[in-house]
Enzyme design. Structure first.
Site, short mmCIF file in Angstrom:
data_model
loop_
_atom_site.label_atom_id
_atom_site.label_comp_id
_atom_site.label_asym_id
_atom_site.label_seq_id
_atom_site.Cartn_x
_atom_site.Cartn_y
_atom_site.Cartn_z
N ASP A 1 -16.92 -2.61 -40.52
CA ASP A 1 -18.09 -2.39 -39.87
C ASP A 1 -17.94 -0.99 -38.99
OD1 ASP A 1 -16.03 -3.50 -38.50
OD2 ASP A 1 -17.49 -4.88 -37.18
N THR B 1 -12.65 -5.34 -45.81
CA THR B 1 -12.19 -6.01 -44.78
C THR B 1 -11.68 -7.40 -45.25
OG1 THR B 1 -12.58 -7.22 -42.86
CG2 THR B 1 -14.48 -6.51 -44.01
N ASP C 1 -16.91 -10.08 -43.45
CA ASP C 1 -18.04 -10.22 -42.53
C ASP C 1 -19.00 -9.06 -42.47
OD1 ASP C 1 -16.55 -8.31 -41.53
OD2 ASP C 1 -16.13 -9.21 -39.38
O1 F6P Z 1 -10.60 -6.43 -39.22
C1 F6P Z 1 -9.37 -7.04 -39.73
C2 F6P Z 1 -8.35 -7.59 -38.72
O2 F6P Z 1 -7.01 -7.86 -39.33
C3 F6P Z 1 -8.90 -8.64 -38.10
O3 F6P Z 1 -8.92 -9.90 -38.69
C4 F6P Z 1 -8.15 -8.72 -36.66
O4 F6P Z 1 -8.76 -9.50 -35.67
C5 F6P Z 1 -8.04 -7.25 -36.54
O5 F6P Z 1 -8.19 -6.55 -37.63
C6 F6P Z 1 -6.52 -6.98 -36.13
O6 F6P Z 1 -6.41 -5.60 -35.75
P1 F6P Z 1 -5.26 -4.60 -35.39
O7 F6P Z 1 -4.51 -4.36 -36.66
O8 F6P Z 1 -5.62 -3.58 -34.55
O9 F6P Z 1 -4.22 -5.66 -34.53
#
Ligand code: F6P
Length: 376
Positions: free
Chosen positions: A115, A137, A141
Site C-alpha cells: 500500500d 505483501t 490487504d
Molecule cells: O506489511 C508486512 C509486514 O510484515 C507486516 O505484517 C508487519 O506488521 C510489518 O510488515 C513489519 O514491518 P517491519 O519489517 O518494519 O518490522
C-alpha cells in the site's frame, strides 16, 4: 519504448525476485527493452542509485527470497527522511525523483510493492511519471486484487509452524498461542489458522471477548481434548481495547509496528482457566524463505503482465488477480485503503462451521456479536 525502470518497495517477501526475473526477461525477449533496477525502492530513484539488469543478472533468482535490488519502507518521495545533526527532517524529494527518471531516459517505471508503494506511485503519477504497479505483501490487504504475491508463502510457513507446535501442545496438554503478522488484516491468521487446524483464531476485524476464548478452551478440555491451539493475528485486540504496539519507527510512513498481543492473551487464559500457556511469535520468519510454487507462478504472471501493460501504455494501473484471470486496477483506487476480512467471508463461514472460536460467543450470529460490541 527502449528503457524502463523497476523497483521493489516496502517490506520484503518471497516472490520479489521472481517478479524482477519476469520483468527483465519479458522486456528483453518480447520487446528488446532494457531494464534499470533502482536500489532500495524509491530511495534509489531519489538518490540516483541504480544498475542495469540483464537476463544474466536475473538468472537463478526465481527461488530466492528477499530482493536482489534491496528495499526500504521509509522512502516516501513526498516525505523523505533526511538526518540533520541528530534529528530527522522530512523533505519533499519527488521533483528530484522525476529529474533522475528523466535524466536516465526512462519510458516507464514498474513499482513492485504494497500500500505504501502504491500510494507513493499514485502521487508520482500525478507528477507525470508513467508507472505500472505490482501488488506485493504477506498481509494480502491490498484492495483491487484478490491476492498479492508473498501471501501464500507466508501462509505455508505459518502452517508449518502451527503443525510443529501441535506436537508440544498435545504432549504437554498446553494451550499454545501462535502469533502471526498481518498488520490490520486477519488474512494470514485466518488462513494459516484454518490450514493448521487452529481451535481459536483471533483477528483484528473481530475484537475478541476473552471469556468466549476461555469458554472454548474449557469446552475442549471438558470434551477430553487436553490442549488448544490459538492463532492470533498481531493486530488482534479485545473488545473495547487497543492493538498492542511493539515499537514506533518514526521515519516510516506508517510508524506503528505491532506485536506482543499473544502474551496478553496467554496471561488472561492462564488467569481465567488455570491451564498452562506458551507463546510463539513467528514475526519475520513469515517474510523469509523461498516462494511457494503458487507464489512463483503468480509473481511470474504479474511480472510479465506488468511489462505488457507498460508496452500497451496502461500507465497508472496496478496488475491484479481477479478470480483466475489477470486484470488491473487504477493505483489511485488502491492507495490509502485496506482489504480486510468481512464476517460473511467464506473462510470465516468455514471456520464457524468447523466449530472454530473466532473470539466471539459461540452460537450467536457473528454480525450480532459485532454490532453489540460496537454499541458497548
Ligand atoms: O506489511 C508486512 C509486514 O510484515 C507486516 O505484517 C508487519 O506488521 C510489518 O510488515 C513489519 O514491518 P517491519 O519489517 O518494519 O518490522
Amino acid at each position: 519504448m527502449k528503457r524502463i525502470g523497476v523497483l521493489t518497495g516496502g517490506g520484503d517477501c518471497p516472490g520479489l525476485n521472481a517478479v524482477l526475473r519476469a520483468v527483465v526477461k519479458t522486456a528483453d525477449n518480447d520487446y528488446d527493452v532494457k531494464v534499470i533496477g533502482f536500489n532500495d525502492g524509491y530511495e534509489g530513484l531519489i538518490e540516483n542509485r541504480y544498475r542495469e539488469l540483464s537476463n544474466r543478472d536475473v538468472s537463478g533468482i526465481l527461488t530466492r527470497g528477499g530482493t536482489i535490488l534491496g528495499t526500504s519502507n521509509r522512502a516516501d518521495p513526498f516525505r523523505y527522511p533526511v538526518l540533520q545533526g541528530e534529528e530527522y527532517v522530512y523533505l519533499d524529494r519527488s521533483t528530484q525523483a522525476v529529474r533522475n527518471f528523466e535524466a536516465l531516459g526512462l519510458d516507464a517505471l514498474v513499482a513492485i510493492g504494497g500500500d505504501g508503494t502504491m500510494a507513493a506511485s499514485a502521487g508520482m503519477m500525478e507528477l507525470g511519471l508513467p508507472i505500472v504497479g505490482v501488488p506485493k505483501t504477506i498481509d494480502n490487504d491490498l484492495v483491487g486484487t484478490d491476492v498479492t504475491f508473498g501471501f501464500d508463502s507466508a501462509v505455508v510457513t505459518a502452517t508449518d509452524a502451527i503443525d510443529k507446535i501441535h506436537t508440544t501442545a498435545q504432549s504437554h496438554h498446553r494451550v499454545m498461542i501462535v502469533e502471526v503478522m498481518g498488520r490490520y488484516a486477519g488474512w494470514l491468521a485466518l488462513s494459516s489458522g484454518l490450514a493448521g487446524g487452529g481451535d481459536i483464531i483471533l483477528i483484528p476485524e473481530f475484537p475478541y471477548d476473552i471469556e468466549a476464548v476461555c469458554n472454548a478452551v474449557k469446552e475442549r478440555n471438558a470434551a477430553g481434548k487436553r490442549f488448544s491451539i490459538v492463532v492470533v493475528g498481531e493486530g488482534a485486540h479485545p473488545a473495547g481495547g487497543e492493538m498492542v504496539v511493539d515499537r514506533r519507527i518514526e521515519t516510516s510512513p506508517d510508524a506503528i509496528r505491532l506485536g506482543g498481543v499473544s502474551r496478553q492473551v496467554a496471561a488472561q487464559i492462564e488467569g481465567l482457566t488455570n491451564l498452562e500457556c506458551r507463546v510463539t511469535i513467528l514475526g519475520h520468519l513469515l517474510r523469509g524463505g523461498s516462494p511457494t510454487a503458487f507464489d512463483r507462478i503468480l509473481a511470474t504472471r504479474y511480472g510479465t503482465e506488468a511489462v505488457h501493460m507498460v508496452m500497451r501504455g496502461e500507465m497508472g494501473q496496478m496488475v491484479a488477480m481477479k478470480g483466475s484471470n489477470i486484470g488491473s486496477t487504477p493505483m489511485s483506487e488502491v492507495a490509502g485503503k485496506l482489504r480486510t476480512v468481512t464476517p460473511d467471508h467464506p473462510l470465516v463461514k468455514a471456520a464457524l462451521s468447523l466449530g472454530v472460536c473466532v473470539g466471539l460467543p459461540m452460537g450467536v450470529p457473528i454480525e450480532e456479536s459485532l454490532a453489540e460490541e460496537a454499541t458497548t
